[in-house]
Design a protein around this motif. Structure first.
Motif, PDB file in Angstrom:
ATOM      1  N   SER A 108      40.512  49.739  56.907  1.00  0.00           N
ATOM      2  CA  SER A 108      39.087  49.537  56.657  1.00  0.00           C
ATOM      3  C   SER A 108      38.796  49.537  55.158  1.00  0.00           C
ATOM      4  CB  SER A 108      38.269  50.623  57.362  1.00  0.00           C
ATOM      5  OG  SER A 108      38.671  51.912  56.941  1.00  0.00           O
ATOM      6  N   ALA A 109      39.573  50.293  54.378  1.00  0.00           N
ATOM      7  CA  ALA A 109      39.357  50.337  52.931  1.00  0.00           C
ATOM      8  C   ALA A 109      39.650  48.981  52.294  1.00  0.00           C
ATOM      9  CB  ALA A 109      40.244  51.414  52.309  1.00  0.00           C
ATOM     10  N   ASP A 110      40.736  48.339  52.728  1.00  0.00           N
ATOM     11  CA  ASP A 110      41.079  47.019  52.199  1.00  0.00           C
ATOM     12  C   ASP A 110      40.039  45.988  52.631  1.00  0.00           C
ATOM     13  OD1 ASP A 110      42.808  45.588  50.575  1.00  0.00           O
ATOM     14  OD2 ASP A 110      44.046  44.895  52.241  1.00  0.00           O
ATOM     15  N   LEU A 111      39.565  46.115  53.856  1.00  0.00           N
ATOM     16  CA  LEU A 111      38.538  45.216  54.369  1.00  0.00           C
ATOM     17  C   LEU A 111      37.241  45.377  53.580  1.00  0.00           C
ATOM     18  CD1 LEU A 111      38.234  43.144  56.704  1.00  0.00           C
ATOM     19  CD2 LEU A 111      37.402  45.017  58.130  1.00  0.00           C
ATOM     20  N   GLU A 112      36.858  46.610  53.327  1.00  0.00           N
ATOM     21  CA  GLU A 112      35.633  46.886  52.559  1.00  0.00           C
ATOM     22  C   GLU A 112      35.735  46.308  51.149  1.00  0.00           C
ATOM     23  OE1 GLU A 112      33.557  49.049  49.438  1.00  0.00           O
ATOM     24  OE2 GLU A 112      35.625  49.524  50.001  1.00  0.00           O
ATOM     25  N   ARG A 113      36.890  46.485  50.509  1.00  0.00           N
ATOM     26  CA  ARG A 113      37.090  45.952  49.158  1.00  0.00           C
ATOM     27  C   ARG A 113      36.967  44.431  49.147  1.00  0.00           C
ATOM     28  NH1 ARG A 113      40.725  43.100  47.487  1.00  0.00           N
ATOM     29  NH2 ARG A 113      42.091  43.554  49.263  1.00  0.00           N
ATOM     30  N   ALA A 114      37.593  43.767  50.129  1.00  0.00           N
ATOM     31  CA  ALA A 114      37.569  42.306  50.184  1.00  0.00           C
ATOM     32  C   ALA A 114      36.157  41.778  50.447  1.00  0.00           C
ATOM     33  CB  ALA A 114      38.531  41.821  51.262  1.00  0.00           C
ATOM     34  N   ILE A 115      35.428  42.432  51.346  1.00  0.00           N
ATOM     35  CA  ILE A 115      34.047  42.017  51.624  1.00  0.00           C
ATOM     36  C   ILE A 115      33.199  42.132  50.367  1.00  0.00           C
ATOM     37  CG2 ILE A 115      31.941  42.625  52.886  1.00  0.00           C
ATOM     38  CD1 ILE A 115      33.758  43.448  55.236  1.00  0.00           C
ATOM     39  N   ARG A 116      33.374  43.222  49.656  1.00  0.00           N
ATOM     40  CA  ARG A 116      32.594  43.437  48.429  1.00  0.00           C
ATOM     41  C   ARG A 116      32.903  42.338  47.396  1.00  0.00           C
ATOM     42  NH1 ARG A 116      29.958  47.974  47.162  1.00  0.00           N
ATOM     43  NH2 ARG A 116      31.149  49.246  48.647  1.00  0.00           N
ATOM     44  N   ALA A 138      41.764  28.018  50.532  1.00  0.00           N
ATOM     45  CA  ALA A 138      40.421  28.597  50.690  1.00  0.00           C
ATOM     46  C   ALA A 138      40.232  29.695  49.647  1.00  0.00           C
ATOM     47  CB  ALA A 138      40.244  29.151  52.102  1.00  0.00           C
ATOM     48  N   SER A 139      39.818  29.315  48.452  1.00  0.00           N
ATOM     49  CA  SER A 139      39.784  30.249  47.328  1.00  0.00           C
ATOM     50  C   SER A 139      38.758  31.357  47.493  1.00  0.00           C
ATOM     51  CB  SER A 139      39.504  29.487  46.027  1.00  0.00           C
ATOM     52  OG  SER A 139      38.268  28.788  46.112  1.00  0.00           O
ATOM     53  N   ALA A 140      37.711  31.113  48.297  1.00  0.00           N
ATOM     54  CA  ALA A 140      36.656  32.120  48.446  1.00  0.00           C
ATOM     55  C   ALA A 140      36.979  33.160  49.509  1.00  0.00           C
ATOM     56  CB  ALA A 140      35.333  31.441  48.786  1.00  0.00           C
ATOM     57  N   SER A 141      38.093  32.998  50.219  1.00  0.00           N
ATOM     58  CA  SER A 141      38.447  33.911  51.301  1.00  0.00           C
ATOM     59  C   SER A 141      39.503  34.909  50.842  1.00  0.00           C
ATOM     60  CB  SER A 141      38.939  33.116  52.516  1.00  0.00           C
ATOM     61  OG  SER A 141      37.895  32.305  53.037  1.00  0.00           O
ATOM     62  N   ARG A 142      39.670  35.972  51.637  1.00  0.00           N
ATOM     63  CA  ARG A 142      40.586  37.046  51.268  1.00  0.00           C
ATOM     64  C   ARG A 142      41.414  37.483  52.474  1.00  0.00           C
ATOM     65  NH1 ARG A 142      38.513  35.539  47.316  1.00  0.00           N
ATOM     66  NH2 ARG A 142      37.614  36.694  45.555  1.00  0.00           N
ATOM     67  N   LEU A 143      42.703  37.724  52.234  1.00  0.00           N
ATOM     68  CA  LEU A 143      43.571  38.333  53.233  1.00  0.00           C
ATOM     69  C   LEU A 143      43.627  39.832  52.986  1.00  0.00           C
ATOM     70  CD1 LEU A 143      46.528  35.776  53.204  1.00  0.00           C
ATOM     71  CD2 LEU A 143      44.940  36.162  55.097  1.00  0.00           C
ATOM     72  N   THR A 144      43.657  40.600  54.076  1.00  0.00           N
ATOM     73  CA  THR A 144      43.691  42.055  53.947  1.00  0.00           C
ATOM     74  C   THR A 144      44.821  42.628  54.789  1.00  0.00           C
ATOM     75  OG1 THR A 144      42.222  42.494  55.830  1.00  0.00           O
ATOM     76  CG2 THR A 144      41.178  42.062  53.700  1.00  0.00           C
ATOM     77  N   LEU A 172      33.719  48.070  61.541  1.00  0.00           N
ATOM     78  CA  LEU A 172      32.603  49.021  61.546  1.00  0.00           C
ATOM     79  C   LEU A 172      32.786  50.072  60.457  1.00  0.00           C
ATOM     80  CD1 LEU A 172      31.962  49.596  65.368  1.00  0.00           C
ATOM     81  CD2 LEU A 172      31.055  47.834  63.850  1.00  0.00           C
ATOM     82  N   ASP A 173      33.998  50.576  60.307  1.00  0.00           N
ATOM     83  CA  ASP A 173      34.263  51.549  59.241  1.00  0.00           C
ATOM     84  C   ASP A 173      34.007  50.931  57.867  1.00  0.00           C
ATOM     85  OD1 ASP A 173      34.938  53.650  60.908  1.00  0.00           O
ATOM     86  OD2 ASP A 173      37.091  53.206  60.873  1.00  0.00           O
ATOM     87  N   ALA A 174      34.420  49.666  57.699  1.00  0.00           N
ATOM     88  CA  ALA A 174      34.234  48.998  56.408  1.00  0.00           C
ATOM     89  C   ALA A 174      32.754  48.812  56.090  1.00  0.00           C
ATOM     90  CB  ALA A 174      34.950  47.645  56.415  1.00  0.00           C
ATOM     91  N   VAL A 175      31.960  48.425  57.097  1.00  0.00           N
ATOM     92  CA  VAL A 175      30.520  48.257  56.880  1.00  0.00           C
ATOM     93  C   VAL A 175      29.891  49.592  56.487  1.00  0.00           C
ATOM     94  CG1 VAL A 175      28.323  47.697  58.002  1.00  0.00           C
ATOM     95  CG2 VAL A 175      30.328  46.263  58.406  1.00  0.00           C
ATOM     96  N   ALA A 176      30.317  50.666  57.141  1.00  0.00           N
ATOM     97  CA  ALA A 176      29.792  51.989  56.783  1.00  0.00           C
ATOM     98  C   ALA A 176      30.178  52.363  55.356  1.00  0.00           C
ATOM     99  CB  ALA A 176      30.310  53.035  57.770  1.00  0.00           C
ATOM    100  N   GLU A 177      31.407  52.036  54.960  1.00  0.00           N
ATOM    101  CA  GLU A 177      31.885  52.381  53.620  1.00  0.00           C
ATOM    102  C   GLU A 177      31.185  51.572  52.530  1.00  0.00           C
ATOM    103  OE1 GLU A 177      36.091  51.832  53.885  1.00  0.00           O
ATOM    104  OE2 GLU A 177      36.335  53.429  55.372  1.00  0.00           O
ATOM    105  N   LEU A 178      30.622  50.403  52.886  1.00  0.00           N
ATOM    106  CA  LEU A 178      29.885  49.600  51.906  1.00  0.00           C
ATOM    107  C   LEU A 178      28.604  50.302  51.456  1.00  0.00           C
ATOM    108  CD1 LEU A 178      30.319  46.065  53.513  1.00  0.00           C
ATOM    109  CD2 LEU A 178      31.132  46.733  51.246  1.00  0.00           C
TER     110      LEU A 178
END
Length: 379
Positions: A320-328, A309-315, A214-220
């Motif tokens: 939440s900041a790392d999650l937001e960066r990876a989603i972006r 899985a090249s299109a995926s990301r580990l965080t 939720l924090d990551a979605v808000a930060e986007l």
């Protein structure tokens, strides 16, 4: 034909219970097992979601009278004492397994004891019991390499990693005939054709880390990004308050429990899984087979799932900041949903339920033969 007793601590919609149901369903339909040769014992009958489904397969389900860990384990031991020696016991919960192993140490084993380890973390009491009694199990089946190395599997004399799998054929069949259904599911959340949907599947409990999503979605800070969480639990009220506080009402949706949660995963642009710890999460196996880009915490067996899985990301977990960066990063390279939905669940995969079932029952058969041989030698 093997006679198998599967012991679980609840038949809710958790990952271990879901894997058990799917494995038995596939094995019965494929003729690997006969329903009459399977008994499922539930030591926490308060959770009974899968009971009807097991019975519909012809599988016998026995519920202990008590939900108490100790009392239900005593009932379990008494039941096992009445069974013949041709069975194989498969325990999916460490506490009743410890009681069975203790009884085996004191009175001798009546049949092979196989414990399936699903997690990298247990309570201190469960870990302590394991250190004393794990050596009396015949085999520990770990669901990932990380679980096999974890403190939860210490003390076992023998360990074997068997990676689980899901029913790709069922997924592919649904995808091929469900584009309109998929678009309708997204539209029911207010997601327009040009917008993005992030889906997380997991109980609403603290260890699943949904608050960080939720924090990551808000930060986007992007009104074209929606998120949906499939699951239920005691964190619902807290998450609802967080959604309101962050101004995400109408864009973040708590969908509750869903019988076919993977179908919600199938209609996502991205899967998010911000857990604090894991074994080998079923939701991410499903995402891997579906071919959906995933952003997930680097915990448990998730890195093993992400291999290739090249299109995926580990965080980093709890970030939440790392999650937001990876989603972006993932969103930057994605085609629109309608353009690629029909390709889902179509590629080759190692996470198939047929391979999983073959390996699992081969291990059980091998342990049964070894146990019978040892018993003959003693006699």
């Amino acid at each position: 034909m093997l006679k198998i007793i599967e012991v679980v601590r609840g038949l809710g919609l958790g990952g271990a219970e879901t894997l058990l149901f799917r494995r038995l369903k596939h094995s019965i339909e494929a003729g690997i097992l006969a329903p009459a040769d399977i008994t499922v014992i539930n030591t926490y009958p308060r959770q009974d979601y899968y009971e009807k489904q097991f019975r519909a397969l012809g599988v016998s389900v026995l519920n202990t009278k008590s939900n108490s860990r100790i009392l239900s384990s005593i009932e379990l031991v008494r039941y096992l004492g009445s069974q013949g020696k041709e069975a194989v016991l498969v325990a999916h919960s460490p506490f009743p397994a410890s009681i069975v192993k203790a009884q085996s140490a004191c009175r001798g084993a009546r049949f092979p004891i196989i414990e399936v380890a699903h997690s990298t973390q247990y309570s201190w009491l469960t870990l302590s019991l394991g250190l004393v009694w794990n050596r009396y199990a015949d085999l520990c089946i770990a669901v990932s390499d990380d679980v096999s190395r974890a403190v939860t599997t210490r003390g076992f004399r023998r360990k074997l990693v068997i990676l689980a799998g899901v029913d790709q054929a069922e997924m592919r069949l649904w995808v091929e005939g469900s584009l309109d259904v998929a678009l309708g599911m997204r539209e029911s959340l207010g997601v327009k054709s040009s917008q993005r949907l992030i889906v997380a599947v997991g109980s609403l409990v603290a260890l699943k880390g949904h608050r960080f999503l939720l924090d990551a979605v808000a930060e986007l800070r992007d009104s074209n990004i929606h998120a949906a969480i499939v699951g239920e639990g005691d964190e619902r009220a807290s998450l609802e308050q967080q959604i309101s506080r962050l101004g995400l009402v109408g864009r973040v949706h708590l969908l509750g429990r869903q019988a076919d949660a993977w179908q919600w995963a199938a209609v996502a642009d991205i899967i998010a899984h911000p857990s604090l710890y894991e074994g080998l999460p079923v939701a991410l196996m499903e995402a891997r087979v579906l071919g959906i880009p995933t952003v997930a915490s680097d915990v448990g067996g998730i890195a093993q799932l992400f291999d290739g899985a090249s299109a995926s990301r580990l965080t980093a977990p709890e970030s939440s900041a790392d999650l937001e960066r990876a989603i972006r990063e993932v969103l930057d390279d994605l085609p629109l949903f309608a353009e690629e939905f029909l390709t889902r669940a179509s590629g080759p995969t190692r996470w198939d339920i047929s391979r999983y079932s073959r390996e699992f029952y081969a291990a059980l058969a091998s342990e049964s033969i070894k146990f019978a041989s040892r018993s003959q030698d003693r006699n």
